[in-house]
Design an enzyme around this catalytic site. Structure first.
Site, mmCIF file in Angstrom:
data_model
loop_
_atom_site.group_PDB
_atom_site.id
_atom_site.type_symbol
_atom_site.label_atom_id
_atom_site.label_comp_id
_atom_site.label_asym_id
_atom_site.label_seq_id
_atom_site.Cartn_x
_atom_site.Cartn_y
_atom_site.Cartn_z
ATOM 1 N N GLU A 59 -8.419 17.259 -16.338
ATOM 2 C CA GLU A 59 -7.958 15.910 -16.013
ATOM 3 C C GLU A 59 -6.571 15.879 -15.395
ATOM 4 O O GLU A 59 -6.253 14.946 -14.656
ATOM 5 C CB GLU A 59 -7.988 15.030 -17.263
ATOM 6 N N GLU A 79 -4.585 9.734 -11.112
ATOM 7 C CA GLU A 79 -3.180 10.120 -11.156
ATOM 8 C C GLU A 79 -2.920 10.889 -12.444
ATOM 9 O O GLU A 79 -3.606 10.683 -13.447
ATOM 10 C CB GLU A 79 -2.263 8.885 -11.153
#
Length: 160
Positions: A55, A109
Site C-alpha cells: 500500500e 497517495e
C-alpha cells in the site's frame, strides 16, 4: 450448526524517527494507516509487512501489539457473496527499515504525517478510534468490540 468464518485483518501504525506516522489514502475510504486482510497460509506478521509494503512502498519491522478489535457487524467475505459474521483486527506499532513512498491499486497517495496532525486527516470513526488507542497506549493492549454499519457503535472497550 456450521462453524463461523471470520475475517482476520492487521493494521500497522508506522512511526519514523521524526515522529511522523505513515498514512495512505484509499480510493474508497480516505486516509488510513496501512493494513488489510490476512491471506490463507500467511502469519500475522507476514501479512502486515506485505500490506504495508503493497500500500505504501515502505518496508517495516513489527514491534508491538497495541490493539485487538472485533467488528461484530455482518459483512461480505472474499467472494462478495458469503456473509462473514465478525472481522477481527490486530493493530501493531511498526518501524520503517527501508523502501520509498509509493502508491498501489488500493491507494492513491502515501504520506508521512506529523503524529499530532493524523486525527485531522482520518475521517473513519473506527480508524480514528484505533489511532486514538495508539496515542493512549500505556503498555496494555486496547480491546474494543464495535459495529461500523449502519453507524459506528462501540459495545465494549477496555484494556487487557
Amino acid at each position: 450448526m456450521s462453524m463461523p468464518t471470520h475475517i482476520v485483518a492487521v493494521g500497522g501504525i508506522v512511526e519514523n524517527e521524526l515522529g511522523e506516522i505513515l498514512l495512505v489514502k484509499t480510493f474508497k475510504g480516505g486516509w488510513v494507516f496501512p493494513g488489510g486482510q490476512v491471506e490463507a497460509g500467511e502469519n500475522l506478521m507476514e501479512a502486515l509487512i506485505r500490506e504495508i509494503q503493497e500500500e505504501s512502498g515502505i518496508l517495516t519491522v513489527v514491534d508491538q501489539l497495541i490493539g485487538v478489535y472485533s467488528n461484530t457487524g455482518m459483512y461480505k467475505g472474499h467472494d462478495g457473496v458469503t456473509d462473514v459474521p465478525t472481522k477481527v483486527m490486530l493493530d501493531y506499532v511498526c518501524r520503517p527499515i527501508g523502501g520509498a513512498l509509493a502508491t498501489s491499486d488500493e491507494t492513491s497517495e502515501s504520506y508521512w504525517v506529523n503524529r499530532d496532525k493524523v486525527l485531522e486527516m482520518i475521517t473513519s470513526p473506527a480508524i480514528r478510534t484505533r489511532y486514538e488507542a495508539y496515542l493512549a497506549f500505556d503498555g496494555k493492549v486496547a480491546y474494543m468490540a464495535y459495529e461500523t454499519k449502519p453507524e459506528f457503535t462501540v459495545s465494549l472497550s477496555r484494556k487487557i
